[in-house]
Motif scaffolding. Structure first.
Motif, PDB file in Angstrom:
ATOM      1  N   HIS A  56       0.711  -0.891   0.142  1.00 52.65           N
ATOM      2  CA  HIS A  56       0.276   0.273   0.086  1.00 52.65           C
ATOM      3  C   HIS A  56       0.946   1.457  -0.221  1.00 52.65           C
ATOM      4  CE1 HIS A  56      -4.002   1.348   1.845  1.00 52.65           C
ATOM      5  NE2 HIS A  56      -3.240   2.781   0.733  1.00 52.65           N
ATOM      6  N   LYS A 147      -8.524  -1.519  -6.234  1.00 51.38           N
ATOM      7  CA  LYS A 147      -9.675  -0.482  -4.784  1.00 51.38           C
ATOM      8  C   LYS A 147     -10.646   0.872  -4.463  1.00 51.38           C
ATOM      9  CE  LYS A 147      -8.094   2.309  -1.117  1.00 51.38           C
ATOM     10  NZ  LYS A 147      -6.768   2.605  -0.900  1.00 51.38           N
ATOM     11  N   PHE A 149     -12.908   3.859  -3.047  1.00 42.02           N
ATOM     12  CA  PHE A 149     -12.648   4.337  -1.727  1.00 42.02           C
ATOM     13  C   PHE A 149     -13.923   4.768  -0.912  1.00 42.02           C
ATOM     14  CE2 PHE A 149      -8.808   5.621  -4.083  1.00 42.02           C
ATOM     15  CZ  PHE A 149      -8.286   6.138  -3.143  1.00 42.02           C
ATOM     16  N   HIS A 180     -11.441   1.506   0.080  1.00 43.51           N
ATOM     17  CA  HIS A 180     -10.919   2.178   2.180  1.00 43.51           C
ATOM     18  C   HIS A 180     -11.714   2.440   2.758  1.00 43.51           C
ATOM     19  CE1 HIS A 180      -9.978   6.653   3.211  1.00 43.51           C
ATOM     20  NE2 HIS A 180     -10.819   6.490   3.762  1.00 43.51           N
ATOM     21  N   VAL A 235      -7.965  -2.097   3.420  1.00 45.01           N
ATOM     22  CA  VAL A 235      -7.196  -1.278   3.311  1.00 45.01           C
ATOM     23  C   VAL A 235      -7.331  -0.774   5.260  1.00 45.01           C
ATOM     24  CG1 VAL A 235      -6.321  -1.025   1.731  1.00 45.01           C
ATOM     25  CG2 VAL A 235      -7.645   0.537   1.950  1.00 45.01           C
ATOM     26  N   HIS A 236      -5.952   0.403   5.681  1.00 44.01           N
ATOM     27  CA  HIS A 236      -5.674   0.594   6.794  1.00 44.01           C
ATOM     28  C   HIS A 236      -7.039   0.225   7.662  1.00 44.01           C
ATOM     29  CE1 HIS A 236      -8.100   3.721   4.799  1.00 44.01           C
ATOM     30  NE2 HIS A 236      -7.199   3.855   3.739  1.00 44.01           N
ATOM     31  N   SER A 286      -5.656   9.752   6.475  1.00 44.13           N
ATOM     32  CA  SER A 286      -7.373   8.608   6.973  1.00 44.13           C
ATOM     33  C   SER A 286      -7.100   7.328   6.401  1.00 44.13           C
ATOM     34  CB  SER A 286      -8.099   9.546   5.489  1.00 44.13           C
ATOM     35  OG  SER A 286      -8.247  11.088   6.455  1.00 44.13           O
ATOM     36  N   ASP A 313       0.977   2.856   3.836  1.00 41.12           N
ATOM     37  CA  ASP A 313      -0.104   3.838   2.966  1.00 41.12           C
ATOM     38  C   ASP A 313       0.890   5.132   2.527  1.00 41.12           C
ATOM     39  OD1 ASP A 313      -2.171   5.085   1.964  1.00 41.12           O
ATOM     40  OD2 ASP A 313      -3.683   5.592   4.240  1.00 41.12           O
TER      41      ASP A 313
HETATM   42 ZN    ZN Z   1      -6.742   5.196   1.751  1.00 39.85          ZN
END
Ligand code: ZN
Ligand code: DUC
Ligand code: ZN
Ligand code: ZN
Length: 484
Positions: A56, A147, A149, A180, A235-236, A286, A313
């Protein structure tokens, strides 16, 4: 010319043993005792591990009115310096831009990489063109991860109908959906309210994105993925709410993976409160940093296996760029760096504290990632035939993290002043020794693109909904089906 790594202890995701490693033509050609080669690297007292894979990164990404400051040159140099030998960056189409067009831009930028890399494709808008191009992105370009968002309303965000359509298409192609996970509508509401009340500073960024915003989106993405049968990578993951959704999904047999970041594991929300503006703004990303309860949850997830990989990230902005947001926190470019520090920080705070075994360290920094992204065992392995992407890790070597000695192009480091113990003695990228006992020997342009094939669709039986709507069995062995 052959290279031999001598006298080290090989540590993989499942084994620890003493052996030498012989390399030729960028590949591991032999693992055994008393090997010799033209170039000798002494690994006495060190662990020989698969190089890290950071799944990432955002290198030279156009975002929030600017470009992230580390490009494929400085970014991959930072990666190698810290023991990471592959990065996976996100190719981001502008609204209305085709997927292959966006990939062309990323191809141009990535020519400067000094380690191998791959791309995830971002789905930033939805339409027939995106639907059609997805097939050749997967089949011809070797990109099997897309991905979405769920935040950044009015910019990158996709809505539920678009996400559903995209997930269904990806399921049919054997690709993986990524999200995300933050509820972008709620973030927009909270941000407007905070600004209207006069909260303009960076601490308001954290208030605008509470854990519930992330937990809700993670749950929603998991449910939409289940309705389409697509495997999902979140992710994250920064908080217990999202982690809890992932744990539950995995217990139900769903293919869902969670990716915490080294920043969320080791830095907390005190970064934003009672700090000077620059200090706090440099840590605006974020999702934001959380409190200790959430950090404990993420560590527990790595220990138990409910969270699978550790990423960064990496999306670095200079202090000058962060200052675009003076007077309005919503204009602070979101992102922090970490590429160079991920492995040493995780070793220091994970392995040295006893939270993770060395083998688990290898799993979450490399092997699990290679398996999920489908480039194992070319990457993520110490095996004959694998790429010689290796790190010779000195568990006793220490340093204090300082911006002034980092490879990243930015003027600060979010880990500034932190002591780490556990650093690369050598980092090898396809056999080339890019870090040699503290000396950088990276070669710009050495990095190659890693194609990743789609997965065999193992996932179609996951969805109860699919089972209920599947045709009923008729006859199998001459015995009439009883109908269940
Ligand atoms: Zn993100
Ligand atoms: N979060 C960040 O902080 N930066 C890049 C994009 C993202 O989702
Ligand atoms: Zn990101
Ligand atoms: Zn080379």
């Amino acid at each position: 010319m052959t290279t031999v790594i001598k006298n080290g202890t090989i540590v993989t995701a499942d084994l620890t043993y003493k052996a030498d490693v012989l390399i030729d033509g960028g590949k591991i050609i032999e693992i055994g005792q008393n090997l010799s080669g033209d170039e000798k690297l002494d690994a006495t007292g060190c662990y020989v591990m698969p190089g890290g894979i950071d799944p990432h990164t955002h290198l030279e990404m156009p975002f929030m009115g600017t470009y992230s400051a580390d490009d494929f040159e400085s970014g991959t140099r930072a990666a190698l310096s810290g023991g990471t030998t592959m990065v996976v960056d996100f190719a981001l189409p502008a609204p209305g831009q085709g997927l292959h067009d966006a990939l062309q831009m990323w191809d141009n930028k990535s020519g400067r990489a000094s380690c191998d890399y791959s791309f995830h494709m971002a789905v930033t808008w939805w339409g027939e063109q995106v639907f059609n191009e997805m097939e050749s992105v997967v089949r011809d370009r070797g990109i099997n991860t897309f991905k979405h968002f769920m935040a950044y309303k009015g910019a990158l965000m996709v809505n539920d109908d678009e996400m559903y359509a995209s997930f269904a298409r990806l399921a049919s192609l054997g690709a993986i959906a990524m999200v995300h996970a933050e509820n972008g509508d709620v973030v927009a509401e909270l941000s407007a309210k905070l600004l209207a009340e006069g909260n303009t500073g960076p601490e308001a960024h954290a208030y605008s994105r509470p854990p519930q915003v992330e937990g809700e989106a993670a749950n929603r993405a998991i449910m939409i993925a289940d309705m389409t049968g697509v495997p999902l990578y979140i992710v994250h993951v920064s908080c217990e709410e999202a982690h809890e959704a992932i744990r539950r999904a995995r217990m139900q047999g769903k293919r869902v993976w969670g990716e915490p970041l080294i920043q969320h594991l080791t830095l907390d929300e005190s970064a934003y409160f009672n700090q000077d503006w620059d200090h706090a703004a440099r840590r605006v990303m974020s999702p934001p940093f959380r409190n200790k309860m959430h950090q404990d949850s993420l560590w527990a997830g790595l220990q138990s296996g409910s969270l699978s990989v550790v990423a960064t990230d990496h999306c670095a902005f200079t202090t000058a760029q962060k200052r675009y947001g003076v007077g309005d926190f919503t204009k602070i470019p979101n992102g922090t760096g970490g590429l160079e520090d991920r492995m040493p920080m995780l070793w220091t705070h994970g392995v040295r504290t006893g939270r993770l075994t060395m083998n688990e360290f290898v799993a979450v920094t490399s092997t699990n990632i290679a398996k999920i992204l489908n480039c194992y065992p070319r990457k993520g392995a110490v095996l004959v035939g694998a790429d010689a992407d290796l790190v010779v890790w000195d568990p006793e070597k220490s340093k204090t993290i300082m911006a002034k000695s980092q490879q990243s192009a930015i003027d600060y480091n979010v880990f500034e002043g932190k002591e780490v113990t556990g650093l690369p003695r050598f980092t090898l990228t396809r056999g080339h020794v890019a870090v040699h006992d503290g000396e950088m020997r990276t070669r710009e342009g050495h990095g190659q693109f890693v194609k990743r094939a789609p997965n065999t669709p193992t996932n179609t039986a996951l969805s109860k909904w699919k089972e209920l709507t599947a045709p009923r069995p008729v006859e199998r062995t001459g015995i009439p089906a009883t109908g269940v």
